[in-house]
Design an enzyme around this catalytic site. Structure first.
Site, PDB file in Angstrom:
ATOM      1  N   ARG A   1     -21.415  40.169 -65.563  1.00 58.54           N
ATOM      2  CA  ARG A   1     -22.625  39.519 -66.089  1.00 58.54           C
ATOM      3  C   ARG A   1     -22.712  39.651 -67.611  1.00 58.54           C
ATOM      4  NH1 ARG A   1     -27.111  40.926 -61.459  1.00 58.54           N
ATOM      5  NH2 ARG A   1     -26.794  38.993 -60.307  1.00 58.54           N
TER       6      ARG A   1
ATOM      7  N   LYS B   1     -28.902  38.116 -42.318  1.00 58.54           N
ATOM      8  CA  LYS B   1     -29.911  37.451 -41.493  1.00 58.54           C
ATOM      9  C   LYS B   1     -29.950  35.939 -41.667  1.00 58.54           C
ATOM     10  CE  LYS B   1     -33.103  41.309 -41.366  1.00 58.54           C
ATOM     11  NZ  LYS B   1     -34.385  41.802 -41.841  1.00 58.54           N
TER      12      LYS B   1
ATOM     13  N   GLY C   1     -29.637  35.050 -55.367  1.00 52.34           N
ATOM     14  CA  GLY C   1     -30.917  34.431 -54.992  1.00 52.34           C
ATOM     15  C   GLY C   1     -31.093  33.080 -55.659  1.00 52.34           C
TER      16      GLY C   1
HETATM   17  P1  AMP Z   1     -27.114  39.027 -47.293  1.00 53.15           P
HETATM   18  O1  AMP Z   1     -27.772  39.826 -48.387  1.00 53.15           O
HETATM   19  O2  AMP Z   1     -28.068  38.411 -46.331  1.00 53.15           O
HETATM   20  O3  AMP Z   1     -26.081  38.058 -47.824  1.00 53.15           O
HETATM   21  O4  AMP Z   1     -26.335  40.080 -46.421  1.00 53.15           O
HETATM   22  C1  AMP Z   1     -25.291  40.880 -46.883  1.00 53.15           C
HETATM   23  C2  AMP Z   1     -25.206  42.059 -45.980  1.00 53.15           C
HETATM   24  O5  AMP Z   1     -24.993  41.638 -44.658  1.00 53.15           O
HETATM   25  C3  AMP Z   1     -24.066  42.992 -46.309  1.00 53.15           C
HETATM   26  O6  AMP Z   1     -24.585  44.184 -46.826  1.00 53.15           O
HETATM   27  C4  AMP Z   1     -23.380  43.221 -44.966  1.00 53.15           C
HETATM   28  O7  AMP Z   1     -23.113  44.574 -44.706  1.00 53.15           O
HETATM   29  C5  AMP Z   1     -24.406  42.705 -43.973  1.00 53.15           C
HETATM   30  N1  AMP Z   1     -23.793  42.268 -42.711  1.00 53.15           N
HETATM   31  C6  AMP Z   1     -22.746  41.446 -42.557  1.00 53.15           C
HETATM   32  N2  AMP Z   1     -22.426  41.314 -41.262  1.00 53.15           N
HETATM   33  C7  AMP Z   1     -23.291  42.071 -40.567  1.00 53.15           C
HETATM   34  C8  AMP Z   1     -23.447  42.354 -39.175  1.00 53.15           C
HETATM   35  N3  AMP Z   1     -22.645  41.811 -38.259  1.00 53.15           N
HETATM   36  N4  AMP Z   1     -24.456  43.168 -38.811  1.00 53.15           N
HETATM   37  C9  AMP Z   1     -25.262  43.721 -39.743  1.00 53.15           C
HETATM   38  N5  AMP Z   1     -25.163  43.499 -41.073  1.00 53.15           N
HETATM   39  C10 AMP Z   1     -24.177  42.671 -41.479  1.00 53.15           C
END
Ligand code: AMP
Length: 397
Positions: free
Chosen positions: A37, A201, A377
């Protein structure tokens, strides 16, 4: 309407405020572990300095929540900017306090001043009018080069821009580049266009998914978000991450994909574990038969092969979100393999999202991608079709 261009500004002998995104990760000793960054902001800073002006740099770091916390000081950032610019960089002791004012007053062309962490001031995240006005009073020119916070209506991104007219404010090169890249991607992608979406999620990416569907040819789903879709299909997902309140939305997305002719792929096998930990025992299962008490933490080898086939003919790839819990080596293999396929493809490859950028860097493939966005984001909100507050403030009238 176009973004106000830095090249149209008269910078000579002016005091130029540049909102940067220096929110870099630090290790427990306060060392910067990834300075991408900071490096990304250097071309705008150098451009201004070459035009014989004084530069006031401002950024947030961490989440100090409106109080001074020395662990969130920008001191390590000041040192790294000094190394990269090969010039003296002065760090003010505060943001709008006595020290900052005195240092701003004494600025001469060619000087570089870094204000302390913007979020030491409660007015920053509140978009406070008095704080915005005081910040604005420090400079003749305003430049925003902080793509990573442009989706936030904060004082240094939004509030202070009202004190500058079209001839005294503009987007920096980084902000311009990010916006141009995403605009081209969404308006005019070379096809076939594949979106790879993962992460924890569905809720965080629901709007982006809905907005992407009419624009892409294929979607590959991975990460925790896959299990809400798999549960909706009636599969046994054990203890995997599921958002029960989004099952209907998941169905809607799958229906929309079918209606639009978008090929929508879900994992066919997973690496399942009994606990969410790096030393948990793990095993491969199909997506249909995750045993009770087990949770899917990575895509399995059959899914990896399937996704490689799907990626074979694509010309544009947008990747946001890891395929598994990549922070733990045991569940990083799916994400690593996909990173290699994406990097090896002849497609234009765009990586958005802090986690995805981080994992691509961990496997040493960051140079192989066409574009890595500096804002997770912010890039998601662009994909949702929103106009970011920091961008809106810099559109020509
Ligand atoms: P996000 O911030 O929504 O892009 O999510 C990223 C996070 O999702 C990372 O820290 C991963 O560890 C988590 N993640 C990826 N796959 C899974 C899974 N199958 N179950 C739980 N967490 C997950």
């Amino acid at each position: 309407m176009e973004l106000l261009n830095i090249k149209h500004l008269d910078l000579q002998d002016k005091k130029v405020f540049i909102r940067c995104d220096f929110n870099v990760p630090l290790d427990e000793y306060g060392n910067i572990t990834d300075d991408r960054r900071i490096r990304s902001a250097i071309s705008t800073i150098n451009y201004c300095l070459d035009a014989d002006c004084a530069v006031i740099l401002a950024s947030h770091l961490g989440r100090p929540k409106g109080v001074v916390d020395s662990k969130d000081s920008l001191a390590p950032v000041a040192r790294r900017i000094h190394q990269l610019l090969k010039r003296d960089v002065t760090l003010a002791k505060d943001v709008i306090g006595e020290d900052a004012h005195l240092k701003v007053q004494n600025l001469k062309s060619g000087d570089v001043l870094l204000l302390e962490n913007l979020r030491f001031e409660p007015g920053e995240t509140k978009n406070d009018e008095t704080f915005s006005k005081t910040l604005a009073s420090m400079a003749d020119i305003y430049i925003n080069d902080a793509f990573g916070v442009s989706h936030r209506a904060h004082a240094s991104v939004d509030g202070m821009t009202q004190y500058f007219d079209d001839s005294t404010k503009a987007a920096g090169f980084l902000l311009q580049k990010e916006i141009d890249f995403f605009a081209k991607l969404m308006k005019n992608p070379v096809r076939p266009f594949c979106a790879i979406v993962g992460g924890s999620k569905v809720s965080g990416k629901l709007e982006a998914l809905i907005n992407l569907l009419p624009k892409v040819d294929k979607v590959l789903v991975g990460g925790g978000m896959a299990f809400t879709f798999l549960k909706q299909l009636g599969y046994d997902v054990g203890n995997s991450l599921v958002e029960d309140d989004l099952l209907e939305d998941a169905q809607h997305i799958m229906d929309e994909a079918r209606r639009l002719g978008v090929k929508f792929y879900l994992p066919i096998d997973v690496v399942a574990a009994q606990t969410f930990s790096a030393d948990s025992i793990s095993k491969l299962t199909t997506s249909q038969e995750i045993p009770p008490g087990w949770m899917g933490l990575d895509i399995g080898p059959a899914t990896v092969r399937l996704y490689r086939e799907v990626l074979a003919d694509v010309q544009t790839v947008l990747w946001n979100g890891p395929m598994g819990v990549y922070e733990m080596d045991k569940f990083a293999r799916g994400s690593n393999k996909i990173a290699h396929f994406v990097a090896d493809s002849y497609a234009t490859t765009v990586v958005g999202g802090g986690d995805t950028a981080d994992l691509v860097q961990r496997v040493g493939l960051d140079e192989e991608m066409s574009f890595i966005s500096t804002g997770g984001g912010a890039s998601l909100e662009l994909l949702e079709g929103k106009v970011l507050p920091g961008v809106k403030a810099l559109l020509s009238e």
